[in-house]
Design a protein around this motif. Structure first.
Motif, PDB file in Angstrom:
ATOM      1  N   TRP A 114       0.854  -1.186   0.000  1.00 32.23           N
ATOM      2  CA  TRP A 114       0.000   0.000   0.000  1.00 32.23           C
ATOM      3  C   TRP A 114       0.891   1.237   0.000  1.00 32.23           C
ATOM      4  O   TRP A 114       2.087   1.157   0.307  1.00 32.23           O
ATOM      5  N   ASP A 116       1.235   3.456   2.054  1.00 34.75           N
ATOM      6  CA  ASP A 116       1.834   3.754   3.360  1.00 34.75           C
ATOM      7  C   ASP A 116       2.886   2.711   3.755  1.00 34.75           C
ATOM      8  O   ASP A 116       3.402   2.735   4.883  1.00 34.75           O
ATOM      9  N   GLU A 118       2.479  -0.611   4.041  1.00 30.89           N
ATOM     10  CA  GLU A 118       1.939  -1.869   4.558  1.00 30.89           C
ATOM     11  C   GLU A 118       1.742  -2.865   3.413  1.00 30.89           C
ATOM     12  O   GLU A 118       1.420  -2.477   2.286  1.00 30.89           O
ATOM     13  N   ASP A 124      -7.100  -7.892   2.602  1.00 35.02           N
ATOM     14  CA  ASP A 124      -7.686  -6.715   1.956  1.00 35.02           C
ATOM     15  C   ASP A 124      -8.792  -7.114   0.984  1.00 35.02           C
ATOM     16  O   ASP A 124      -9.824  -6.441   0.885  1.00 35.02           O
ATOM     17  N   HIS A 185      -6.370  -2.516   6.776  1.00 31.20           N
ATOM     18  CA  HIS A 185      -5.658  -1.988   7.946  1.00 31.20           C
ATOM     19  C   HIS A 185      -5.995  -0.527   8.225  1.00 31.20           C
ATOM     20  O   HIS A 185      -5.757  -0.030   9.322  1.00 31.20           O
ATOM     21  N   VAL A 186      -6.584   0.167   7.245  1.00 30.64           N
ATOM     22  CA  VAL A 186      -6.974   1.573   7.428  1.00 30.64           C
ATOM     23  C   VAL A 186      -8.457   1.707   7.762  1.00 30.64           C
ATOM     24  O   VAL A 186      -8.839   2.519   8.612  1.00 30.64           O
ATOM     25  N   PHE A 199     -10.341   9.774   4.385  1.00 30.28           N
ATOM     26  CA  PHE A 199      -9.996   8.856   3.293  1.00 30.28           C
ATOM     27  C   PHE A 199     -10.652   9.337   1.998  1.00 30.28           C
ATOM     28  O   PHE A 199      -9.984   9.539   0.983  1.00 30.28           O
ATOM     29  N   VAL A 205      -5.176   5.814   1.425  1.00 25.78           N
ATOM     30  CA  VAL A 205      -4.088   4.848   1.250  1.00 25.78           C
ATOM     31  C   VAL A 205      -4.465   3.956   0.073  1.00 25.78           C
ATOM     32  O   VAL A 205      -5.559   3.367   0.051  1.00 25.78           O
TER      33      VAL A 205
END
Length: 540
Positions: A114, A116, A118, A124, A185-186, A199, A205
Motif C-alpha cells: 500500500w 503507506d 503496509e 484486503d 488496515h486503514v 480517506f 491509502v
C-alpha cells in the motif's frame, strides 16, 4: 481446477477521428520516433472531472466524477487487456473456476505494498468483499454486480476463493470494472468504512501507480507517483484532476493548452478541438447505452405497451444526429453490437412513428383531453422527469420532452446539480422517468442492471423485476461455451426488447481528446486506458 476463460473476445477496433499525430510524427522522424525517445519525467498531466470526486470506489454515489481517478488510485484484481478487453492480471496473477462454476480461486500478486508501506494481502480482498460490498447495510456502490458472491475465503496470504451462490462466468470481467480493492488496515475499524472523510476527501491509502498528494474540494486533486507500485514507478511527475463542471469550459481549457486529456468529449467539438495541432481525438467503443428509465414503482408502467408507445414517439436518429453529430447508433437493448456474436439484432426496434405511438396510447385508454394532454379516468399522462447537469443529459431530456409533448404526453423536467441528481434519483429513486446511461463490462451478463435483486437499492434504477428475465440471466451465467451463451443471451435480449425495463436510446461512440505527445495511452476504451496509467509518458 480448470481454467474458465470466457469464450468470446468482445472487441471492435477504435477508429482515429482526427489524425493530427501525423504531422507530429513527420516532424520527429516517423511514428516510432516518439516511443524511442526517453520519457520526460518532469511532466504533470492536467485532466478534468465534472464534480468533486469521492476517493473510495465503493461509496454510494461515487460514479462518473470519481470512476477514472479511482481506477488510477485503487488497483483491481483484474484489468482489461488493451488489445481485446479480455481480463488480464493486476493484483491477481492467475485465476480458475471449479468444475461446477461455484468457486473461483485467485492467486494474488506477491510483494505489493500500500502507499503507506503496509503489505497488500488476502485480508484486503476479503475485507473489500465480505465486510464492505456484501454488507447490505452499507449500500456499497455497484454492490449488486457481485450478488452471486456468498463470501471470500482466505486460503493463505496470497490466495482467495470466491464462493458463489450461482455460477458467474463473467466474474473476471466484473472484477475489472471499477472494483478497486481498499485497505483493511486503514478502514476495518471504521464504523462505516465508506464514510471516512479523511480517506474519501483527503489522502487515502492506495495501491495504484499514483497516490494523492493534495485534495482541494471544488478545485482539484493532485496526484504524485507512488514509488511503491508493484509495476514500478510511473514515468510522469504527476497528474492534476481539475474540477470543471461545465463541459464547454473543459473544451476551452483543452484548446488553450490547460488540459491534456478530456474524456466524454462532445461530438460537436471534435473538429474544433484539434485545430491547434496539440490534441488528437480517439473514437472508442464501449458496452454502453443511453436510456430513459421508467420507475416501475409507478403502476402505469405495469403494461409494457405504454413504454412501447413512449419509445415509438422518440426520434432516436434525430437525437444521434443533433446531439452526437452522428457518432452513435440506435440502441436495441443493453448489449451493444461491439460484443459480436452475443449481440442479438433480431428484436423489436420501435422505429419513430408519432402517429402509431398516439394510436397505441388511444388503445390503452390514454386519449387526448381538451387541453391537448392525454388522460385516462381523470388522470393526466404526465411524468416528473429530473435530469442531471452532465454532458448531453439536459439537451437530450428536453428533446424527449418535446417528442412526447407532440403526442400529448407531459414531462415535467427538473435540472439538478450532478451530485444532487445522483443522490435523489439514482440512490433514492425519487423520480418517475429519467434519462441517463449505463457503462457496463464487455460482457452480455447485465444482471446487475436488470435483476430483481438489484431493484430498489442496486443498479437496477427502473426497479424492474421479472422472474422470467432473472432465470434467463442465470442461464447465461451458467453457460460456459459461446454457443450456450448465445442461446441464453439472445432469448434474454428478445424479452428485454418487449418488456422495455429501460427505453433504449443510443449506443454512443466514446470520444476522448488527448495530447498528441502523450504515449502509452491504450485507445480501446477510456476505462482501459486509465487502468494502464502506469505506462503513460510524454517523450522528451
Amino acid at each position: 481446477m480448470e481454467n474458465r476463460r470466457p469464450a468470446h473476445r468482445p472487441y471492435r477496433a477504435i477508429r482515429p477521428v482526427v489524425a493530427l499525430a501525423l504531422a507530429f510524427g513527420l516532424l520527429f522522424g516517423g511514428p516510432s520516433a516518439a516511443f524511442a525517445q526517453e520519457a520526460d519525467e518532469t511532466v504533470v498531466l492536467n485532466l478534468a472531472t465534472n464534480a468533486d470526486p469521492t476517493l473510495n470506489p465503493w461509496t454510494p454515489g461515487a460514479v462518473i466524477e470519481s470512476n477514472l481517478i479511482n481506477t488510477i488510485l485503487f488497483d483491481q484484481l483484474t484489468r482489461y487487456s488493451p488489445e481485446d478487453l479480455t481480463p488480464v492480471p493486476a493484483l491477481a496473477t492467475d485465476w480458475s473456476a471449479s468444475e461446477d462454476g461455484l468457486a473461483w480461486t485467485f492467486e494474488l500478486r506477491e510483494g505489493v505494498q500500500w502507499s503507506d508501506g503496509e503489505p497488500f494481502t488476502a485480508d484486503d480482498v476479503a475485507f473489500t468483499f465480505n465486510d464492505v460490498i456484501k454488507n447490505e447495510a452499507l449500500g456499497a456502490q455497484s454492490a449488486s454486480q457481485f450478488a452471486p458472491i456468498d463470501r471470500v475465503e482466505i486460503t493463505d496470504d496470497h490466495t482467495v476463493v470466491f464462493h458463489l451462490n450461482t455460477p458467474f462466468s463473467a466474474l473476471p470481467y466484473y472484477l475489472a470494472s471499477f472494483a478497486g480493492i481498499i485497505p483493511a488496515h486503514v478502514l476495518a475499524d471504521a464504523e462505516n468504512p465508506l464514510e471516512v472523510a479523511s480517506f474519501n476527501k483527503d489522502v487515502p491509502v492506495t495501491t495504484g501507480p499514483f497516490k494523492v498528494a493534495e485534495f482541494v474540494p471544488g478545485s482539484f486533486v493532485r496526484l504524485e507517483p507512488n514509488p511503491l507500485h508493484w509495476a514500478g514507478e510511473p514515468r510522469l511527475a504527476g497528474m492534476i484532476f481539475r474540477v470543471i463542471p461545465d463541459p464547454n469550459t473543459q473544451v476551452a481549457q483543452a484548446r488553450g493548452g490547460q488540459l491534456d486529456v478530456v474524456t466524454r468529449l462532445n461530438p460537436n467539438d471534435v473538429a474544433g478541438i484539434g485545430s491547434g495541432g496539440r490534441l488528437e481525438v480517439l473514437q472508442q467503443s464501449q458496452n454502453l447505452f443511453f436510456f430513459v428509465a421508467p420507475n416501475h414503482d409507478d403502476p402505469r408502467f405495469d403494461d409494457p405497451r405504454l413504454k412501447q408507445a413512449l419509445l415509438t414517439a422518440i426520434d432516436r436518429q434525430a437525437l444521434i444526429d443533433s446531439l452526437l453529430d452522428g457518432f452513435g447508433e440506435i440502441a436495441t437493448g443493453p448489449v451493444a453490437p461491439m460484443l459480436g456474436a452475443l449481440y442479438e439484432p433480431d428484436v423489436p426496434t420501435y422505429p419513430y412513428d408519432p402517429e402509431a405511438a398516439g394510436a397505441m396510447l388511444d388503445e390503452l385508454g390514454w386519449t387526448v383531453g381538451p387541453d391537448g394532454v392525454r388522460e385516462r379516468d381523470g388522470e393526466r399522462l404526465e411524468f416528473a422527469m429530473p435530469t442531471g447537469q452532465f454532458g448531453d443529459l439536459v439537451p437530450a431530456t428536453l428533446l424527449v420532452q418535446q417528442f412526447w409533448e407532440d403526442i400529448g404526453v407531459i414531462a415535467d423536467v427538473e435540472v439538478m446539480e450532478w451530485n444532487a441528481y445522483i443522490q435523489d434519483v439514482v440512490v433514492n429513486r425519487n423520480y418517475e422517468v429519467t434519462l441517463a446511461w449505463w457503462s457496463m463490462p464487455p460482457t452480455a451478463d447485465v444482471a446487475p442492471y436488470f435483476s430483481c435483486d438489484a431493484a430498489q437499492s442496486g443498479n437496477n434504477i427502473p426497479n424492474y423485476c421479472s422472474e422470467e428475465l432473472d432465470e434467463l440471466m442465470r442461464a447465461g451465467r451458467r453457460a460456459i461455451t459461446l454457443d450456450d451463451q448465445i442461446e441464453a443471451y439472445s432469448e434474454m435480449q428478445r424479452l428485454l426488447a418487449v418488456e422495455l425495463p429501460y427505453l433504449y436510446l443510443w449506443y454512443p461512440d466514446i470520444l476522448t481528446a488527448k495530447s498528441v505527445n502523450l504515449h502509452g495511452f491504450p485507445e480501446i476504451t477510456a476505462a482501459t486506458a486509465f487502468q494502464h496509467a502506469v505506462d503513460w509518458y510524454v517523450a522528451r
